[in-house]
Scaffold this active site. Sequence first.
Site, short mmCIF file in Angstrom:
data_model
loop_
_atom_site.label_atom_id
_atom_site.label_comp_id
_atom_site.label_asym_id
_atom_site.label_seq_id
_atom_site.Cartn_x
_atom_site.Cartn_y
_atom_site.Cartn_z
N GLY A 16 -9.65 -5.27 5.15
CA GLY A 16 -10.96 -4.65 6.15
C GLY A 16 -11.84 -5.45 7.13
N MET A 45 -9.11 -12.37 -1.26
CA MET A 45 -9.00 -10.77 -0.44
C MET A 45 -10.19 -10.08 -0.54
SD MET A 45 -5.33 -10.26 -0.46
CE MET A 45 -5.85 -8.67 -0.11
N ASP A 68 -8.74 -11.33 3.96
CA ASP A 68 -8.04 -10.72 4.13
C ASP A 68 -8.74 -9.12 3.65
OD1 ASP A 68 -5.29 -9.16 4.57
OD2 ASP A 68 -4.52 -10.29 3.39
N HIS A 105 1.98 -14.19 3.59
CA HIS A 105 1.30 -14.13 1.95
C HIS A 105 2.28 -13.04 0.83
CE1 HIS A 105 -2.15 -11.30 0.82
NE2 HIS A 105 -1.56 -11.88 -0.33
N MET A 118 5.32 -8.04 -0.12
CA MET A 118 5.05 -6.88 -1.40
C MET A 118 6.60 -6.79 -1.45
SD MET A 118 1.90 -4.33 0.66
CE MET A 118 0.91 -4.54 1.40
N ASP A 142 2.79 -9.88 5.74
CA ASP A 142 2.84 -9.87 3.91
C ASP A 142 4.26 -8.93 3.17
OD1 ASP A 142 -0.62 -10.02 4.10
OD2 ASP A 142 -0.01 -7.94 5.41
N GLY A 185 -2.13 -4.57 -1.39
CA GLY A 185 -1.21 -3.77 -1.82
C GLY A 185 -0.89 -2.54 -0.03
N PHE A 186 -2.91 -2.29 0.54
CA PHE A 186 -2.51 -1.41 1.61
C PHE A 186 -3.03 -1.93 3.08
CE2 PHE A 186 -2.11 0.66 -2.31
CZ PHE A 186 -0.63 1.52 -2.18
N GLY A 187 -2.95 -1.87 4.36
CA GLY A 187 -3.42 -2.03 5.16
C GLY A 187 -4.21 -1.19 5.34
N GLY A 188 -5.61 -1.17 5.95
CA GLY A 188 -7.22 -0.51 6.40
C GLY A 188 -7.67 0.54 5.04
N GLY A 216 -5.67 -6.46 10.79
CA GLY A 216 -4.02 -5.72 10.31
C GLY A 216 -4.65 -4.47 11.73
N SER A 217 -5.37 -3.46 11.28
CA SER A 217 -6.08 -2.49 12.32
C SER A 217 -6.68 -2.64 13.57
CB SER A 217 -6.75 -1.07 10.97
OG SER A 217 -6.18 -1.38 10.19
N HIS A 258 0.49 -13.06 10.64
CA HIS A 258 -0.01 -12.72 9.07
C HIS A 258 1.41 -11.68 8.69
CE1 HIS A 258 -2.22 -12.69 5.81
NE2 HIS A 258 -2.49 -12.08 5.12
N SER A 315 -2.43 -9.64 11.32
CA SER A 315 -0.68 -8.74 9.80
C SER A 315 -0.27 -7.91 10.70
CB SER A 315 -1.65 -7.68 9.09
OG SER A 315 -0.90 -6.91 7.85
N MET A 373 2.85 -11.01 -1.90
CA MET A 373 1.68 -10.07 -2.78
C MET A 373 2.91 -9.81 -3.74
SD MET A 373 -0.43 -8.24 -0.52
CE MET A 373 0.32 -8.76 0.91
C1 DX5 Z 1 -3.05 -6.19 1.94
C2 DX5 Z 1 -3.07 -7.69 3.45
C3 DX5 Z 1 -3.44 -7.62 4.30
C4 DX5 Z 1 -3.54 -5.55 5.24
C5 DX5 Z 1 -4.44 -6.41 6.34
O1 DX5 Z 1 -2.68 -6.21 1.05
O2 DX5 Z 1 -2.68 -8.33 2.62
O3 DX5 Z 1 -2.82 -8.41 4.68
O4 DX5 Z 1 -2.36 -6.07 5.93
O5 DX5 Z 1 -4.65 -5.61 6.74
P1 DX5 Z 1 -6.79 -4.29 7.50
O6 DX5 Z 1 -7.17 -5.28 8.33
O7 DX5 Z 1 -5.33 -2.99 8.20
O8 DX5 Z 1 -7.31 -3.94 6.11
ZN ZN Z 2 -2.28 -10.48 3.58
#
Ligand code: DX5
Ligand code: ZN
Length: 220
Positions: free
Chosen positions: A176, A136, A174, A65, A36, A34, A141-144, A196-197, A32, A7, A67
């Site tokens: 963590g 999910m 998707d 994806h 939003m 995202d 909404g957020f990475g990490g 992502g992270s 991927h 991501s 959102m």
């Molecule tokens: C969250 C996104 C994810 C996100 C995953 O809303 O849909 O795709 O980027 O990031 P990590 O892998 O850091 O949780």
């Molecule tokens: Zn995603």
Amino acid sequence: MYILAPSILAADFGKLGEAVKKTEDAGAAYIHLDVMDGAFVPSISFGMPVLSSLRGYTSQVFDVHMMVEEPGRYIEDIKKAGADLITVHQEACVHLDRVIGQIKAAGCRAGVALNPATPVSTLECVLDQVDLILIMTVNPGFGGQKFIPYTLKKVRTLRRMLEERGLQTDIEVDGGVTTENVRALMEAGANVFVAGSAVFKNDISGNVKAFMDIFKEQES
Ligand code: DX5
Ligand code: ZN
């Protein structure tokens, strides 16, 4: 077959093309993306111009994806920007059946995503129409963020539901996802892994390869 879908949300946007290319060279078959809208989820990320700029840097499958509230409004534009696979949230579509039809009519593969609190049973009527189901494993909404453990059970339940119907639909997870928990997710029945992270922090190529090694070890 197991697939890694990095991501880009966790990438350095100043060097995005380069970073994405690194993930492709190291073996990630999907990328991927995202999208939003600041309404379905609190954040605003990026949209069509970023997708179409990136299209020239990689031949990876564009896994978009959405959102976004009522994503049916944007399917054509997302396809034009380079999408191969478009995933919409069940919670964001009043007319989910219609939106799945729109995605297919645009020539893309259709995915449906579920938030952690939405049960998999809600997809019973459309199971044989979709190419991928995205579970999910964090609140979108957020990475990490940290992986929510109860979502593992949803993956298991969904894989069973699909098997009972003789379907081999992809299950994507998707949020963590790390090299620590990916084996448990594979065992539960997921086969497409967004990270992502875990991919874009520090050594991108090394991180992708670590996932690839785990996939190979399970496939052999
Ligand atoms: C969250 C996104 C994810 C996100 C995953 O809303 O849909 O795709 O980027 O990031 P990590 O892998 O850091 O949780
Ligand atoms: Zn995603």
